[in-house]
Enzyme design. Structure first.
Site, mmCIF file in Angstrom:
data_model
loop_
_atom_site.group_PDB
_atom_site.id
_atom_site.type_symbol
_atom_site.label_atom_id
_atom_site.label_comp_id
_atom_site.label_asym_id
_atom_site.label_seq_id
_atom_site.Cartn_x
_atom_site.Cartn_y
_atom_site.Cartn_z
ATOM 1 N N CYS A 64 -5.709 1.819 5.668
ATOM 2 C CA CYS A 64 -5.955 0.407 5.979
ATOM 3 C C CYS A 64 -7.342 -0.029 5.526
ATOM 4 C CB CYS A 64 -5.802 0.160 7.478
ATOM 5 S SG CYS A 64 -4.395 1.024 8.180
ATOM 6 N N HIS A 99 -1.648 -8.123 8.430
ATOM 7 C CA HIS A 99 -2.219 -6.859 7.997
ATOM 8 C C HIS A 99 -1.422 -6.257 6.833
ATOM 9 C CE1 HIS A 99 -4.341 -3.184 7.910
ATOM 10 N NE2 HIS A 99 -3.681 -2.512 8.823
#
Lengths: 478, 390
Positions: free
Chosen positions: B86, B335
């Site tokens: 991420c 996200h």
């Protein structure tokens, strides 16, 4: 060798139970006479994990360790893998020396008797011991007599040269009786032709012929632990064996555990000895047909975990059986190859941690730089952990939330807890953190909950079952 | 070394966009970034490109960097994909800054892209777990939400905090995200909804978890030698910090902090010569709302255990002294794994150049972005400074 010492017996049955009434409600009838309730393996239990549970208890009762085992025999009609030497995994999990002789017996419910027979022949053991692990969880088609009766359980016998118990006599008989109880190649469901009179004849003829070869007067026997595919058939053998119904009832387990297959007669012996019997007849029978009788005298130390703890509905039972559940989804990613899994077997089977040579911190797994001082040490001192610990962080993975490797397990067993456990060292002075799934418990699992580790199936991928450790709430260990 | 400047930044909407490919998404983000440059820029001026992506969703594509940049017309430009879960594009930005500061490039493009919503749920289950510790942690049957839930269990046990604080973070970030036209979940949510949502991994419920999104974001970094060609209102990259830690939570020193964040922030503050009190806003990595509470402490906005009180006091609200996640954060804005870090730079750029529309703060000078990989195996922090107009 005719006689052999019997140092201890361990016995285990899964904590999950289903009552006969649940079957009656579902089917309008229940076809397993004499069975009140039965044991049901959880999604991560099989003949190997149940066998480990019984073996650990037997070794404890014998005050022995796996390191003393010179001969290990494993018997089951339900080997988790149809081909592969599962005794090797049992040896690894139980820390049995790598030069121990191993045997695997399967093919009929007579396998347990074959395993004890062969182990007795493997003696004398001197300071060592023989370990017989008999573990079974039969199944049939959902509406069949076999499935209604099918239970689960395991028993382990520690054989040595000087007891305190003794197997004083044994005798066998083999005679061809095809078709009474069988399973075709590739099938996991046992069936039979259901020719009632013929089935009984096979049972009684084989047992009585073996009994004829025994020198022990049957009236001296306190309990007769007879093969029990249901709660009725063993009593057909009173005449064949020369014992009365009360003597057979004294070793009953089928009424509470169901049909435990190859473990059936031996579980009966375990409970009889636990109840104080001094002389027990073990009458094992396998379709095909063959029978072996053993007469054993006590006292025999017994360590059992046979009580149930959780009652299942029939729907929950069907989930545990995999009748209405899904398998691992297709896909890839985060793949752990079998060779990389194999390299971690000392950790997964025996909790081998490593002590850092620079700072003495425990590392798990013991590879790479030290997780504590970050030194590039390559010589971790191997340290076996006792398997007790405390929950440090925990969550519950809700139904539907499991990663792919655990979809099948969750489909069968529902939500589960995933935790980080601070495992104790032998000295109790250090801990090392490991992640572990926590077995379902009736009490809530929270930070600080004491746990003990046990061996379960972790997951199956590419057809290969991977065994490892899970945590069990300490207060719930039976 | 010479200074590096953020001269432009742009992003696609974050959300579910089945009509877009990863290349077309990246192309849109490049266009927006180019359009955001004050005096304009020609793609020929770009010397270097770094593209963050976990693996273009579960596709595990090789050469996705060049595929994306060539598609966007950056022909011949050296391009590489970086993977740090991420934190992929937070690290892509850091790489671009390095290229510019070292003198290898005068202008570098850093971006990220992910396509996450076009796969079957089965495939998604597989690849979402690739950024944790796969041999031990994942094989307890846990997931990303599971690992953050374990951290939350430890945090709630150790400090004066409750599940309600986890929900308060969600309410705040949705309130901000509702003002962001690019947000995936750009709606307000009530506290009642955020408390009563279905449990995902106890103590985390659905509103404590960010969505999985498609999207791309791009930042343009220029050297101090050329920045004047592109803007009269420069945003300096005042400090960059990054750090690593064990990928598996069980092997880390603490379950109630992310030490990689702490180390990365220390470095960034030192390099920038500022502290948390100098900041006007921050975009932090709130993949789960517990992560935002941990970030307050790891980034020095408050002492250990005091994040719930900071939140309760309204300090991190849009009108507070230290607004956090004005964009909506990962929670509301979305996200798209590889695009998230660069996406945080987009919000910082907008705030510092006065182009954040309804979310605009009054003349902010310093902003911080904080991007975490996995559950804390990696972290990168950027501190941005609006310099006086030239």
């Amino acid at each position: 060798m005719t006689a052999a010492g019997l140092a201890a017996i361990g016995a285990y049955a899964p904590r999950l139970r289903i009552d006969a009434e649940e079957f009656e409600a579902a089917w309008g009838r229940f076809d397993a006479a004499g069975v009140d309730e039965k044991a049901v393996p959880d999604a991560d239990e099989d003949a190997v994990t149940m066998g480990v549970e019984a073996a650990r208890r037997a070794l404890t009762a014998a005050d022995a360790s796996g390191a003393a085992v010179a001969h290990l025999a494993f018997a089951t009609t339900t080997p988790p893998m149809a081909e592969e030497d599962l005794a090797a995994r049992l040896c690894s999990i139980l820390n049995v020396p790598d030069d121990a002789k191993t045997q695997t017996m399967t093919g009929s419910t007579h396998a347990g008797a074959q395993a004890l027979d062969a182990t007795m022949d493997g003696g004398p053991f001197g300071e060592d011991i023989g370990l017989v692990i008999i573990s079974d969880c039969p199944r049939g088609d959902p509406d069949s007599e076999v499935e209604h009766a099918a239970g689960a359980g395991s028993v382990a016998l520690v054989v040595d040269d000087d007891g305190p118990g003794t197997v004083i006599e044994r005798a066998s008989h083999t005679e061809a009786y095809p078709g009474t109880r069988f399973r075709t190649g590739g099938d996991d469901r046992t069936t039979g032709l259901g020719v009632t009179q013929y089935d009984r004849e096979a049972f009684t003829t084989t047992l009585s012929s073996a009994a004829d070869r025994l020198d022990v007067p049957m009236e001296t026997v306190d309990a007769a632990a007879v093969q029990s595919p249901d709660g009725k058939l063993p009593y057909r053998a009173t005449g064949a064996l020369g014992v009365d119904a009360a003597t057979i009832a004294a070793a009953d387990t089928v009424s509470s555990l169901g049909d435990t297959g190859a473990a059936s007669a031996f579980l009966g012996a375990a409970t009889a000895f636990a109840d104080g019997a001094e002389r027990v007849l073990i009458a094992a029978y396998g379709s095909g047909a063959s029978a072996t009788l053993f007469v054993a005298t006590g006292p025999v130390p017994v360590n059992t975990a046979l009580d149930g703890a959780v009652s299942l509905s029939y729907a929950a039972y069907l989930r545990r059986r995999g009748e209405i559940t899904r398998d691992e989804p297709e896909g890839g990613g985060a793949y752990v190859s079998v060779p990389s899994w194999q390299r971690t077997i000392p950790q997964r089977h025996r909790l081998v941690a490593g002590r850092c040579s620079a700072c003495e911190a425990l590392n798990f797994p013991p590879t790479g730089a030290c997780t504590d001082c970050h030194e590039r040490t390559s010589d971790f001192e191997a340290v076996e952990l006792p398997g007790t610990g405390t929950v440090e962080a925990v969550t519950t993975i809700q139904q539907g939330g499991a990663p792919p490797e655990f979809v099948a397990q969750q489909s069968k067993s529902g939500q589960f807890d995933s935790a980080i456990i601070a495992l104790d060292s032998q000295s109790g002075e250090q801990t090392v953190s490991v992640p572990a799934q926590v077995l379902q418990a009736t009490d809530e699992v929270t930070i600080g909950t004491p746990v003990v580790l046990t061996t379960r199936r972790i997951y199956t991928q590419e057809g290969v079952i991977r065994y490892g450790f899970k945590a069990q709430v300490a207060s719930q260990r039976r | 070394m010479r200074d590096a400047y953020l001269i432009g930044a742009g992003q696609t909407p974050f959300g579910s966009m089945p009509e877009e490919s990863y290349r077309s998404l990246f192309d849109h983000a490049v266009s927006e970034a180019i359009d955001s440059v004050d005096h304009g820029i020609d793609t020929n001026a770009i010397d270097e490109a770094v593209v963050g992506s976990l693996g273009v969703g579960g596709r595990q594509l090789g050469l996705s960097g060049p595929a994306a940049t060539e598609h966007a017309g950056l022909h011949g430009v050296p391009s590489v994909r970086v993977e740090n879960a991420c934190a992929a594009s937070g690290y892509a930005v850091r790489q671009a800054v390095q290229a510019v500061k070292s003198g290898m490039a005068d202008v570098a493009l850093a971006g990220g892209v992910e396509v996450m919503t076009d796969m079957s749920s089965d495939v998604t289950k597989y690849w979402l777990g690739v950024s944790g510790e796969t041999e031990w942690e994942r094989l307890t049957g846990t997931t990303f939400s599971g690992v953050y839930a374990q951290m939350a269990s430890a945090y709630l046990r150790e400090y004066e905090a409750s599940e309600e604080h986890l929900s308060m973070v969600a309410v705040k970030n949705h309130r901000n995200g509702a003002k962001n036209p690019k947000a995936h979940l750009g709606f307000e949510c009530s506290f009642e909804d955020a408390v009563g949502a279905p449990v995902v991994a106890d103590p985390l419920n659905l509103y404590h978890c960010c969505p999985t999104s498609d999207g791309a974001a791009v930042a343009l970094i220029a050297s101090e030698d050329v920045v004047g060609q592109y803007t009269d209102d420069p945003v300096r990259i005042a400090g960059v910090g990054a750090a690593s830690d064990r990928v598996g939570l069980f092997q880390r020193d603490s379950y109630t902090s992310i030490s990689a964040s702490e180390m990365a922030a220390d470095t960034a503050y030192n390099r920038a010569g500022v502290g948390p009190d100098d900041l006007d806003f921050a975009e932090v990595h709130d993949c789960f709302t517990i992560a935002e509470l941990l970030a307050y402490e790891d980034l020095g906005f408050c002492d250990r255990g005091e994040a719930p009180q900071l939140l309760e006091a309204g300090t991190t609200e849009s009108d507070g002294a230290m607004p956090v996640n004005l964009s909506g954060g990962l929670k509301s804005k979305g996200h798209p794994i590889g695009a998230t870090g660069a996406g945080q730079l987009v919000e910082a750029f907008k705030q510092l150049t006065g182009s954040a529309a309804d979310r605009q703060l009054a003349a902010p000078k310093y902003g911080l972005t904080h991007n975490v990989g996995g559950s804390g195996g990696s972290a990168v922090v950027h501190i941005l400074e609006r310099e006086a107009a030239r």
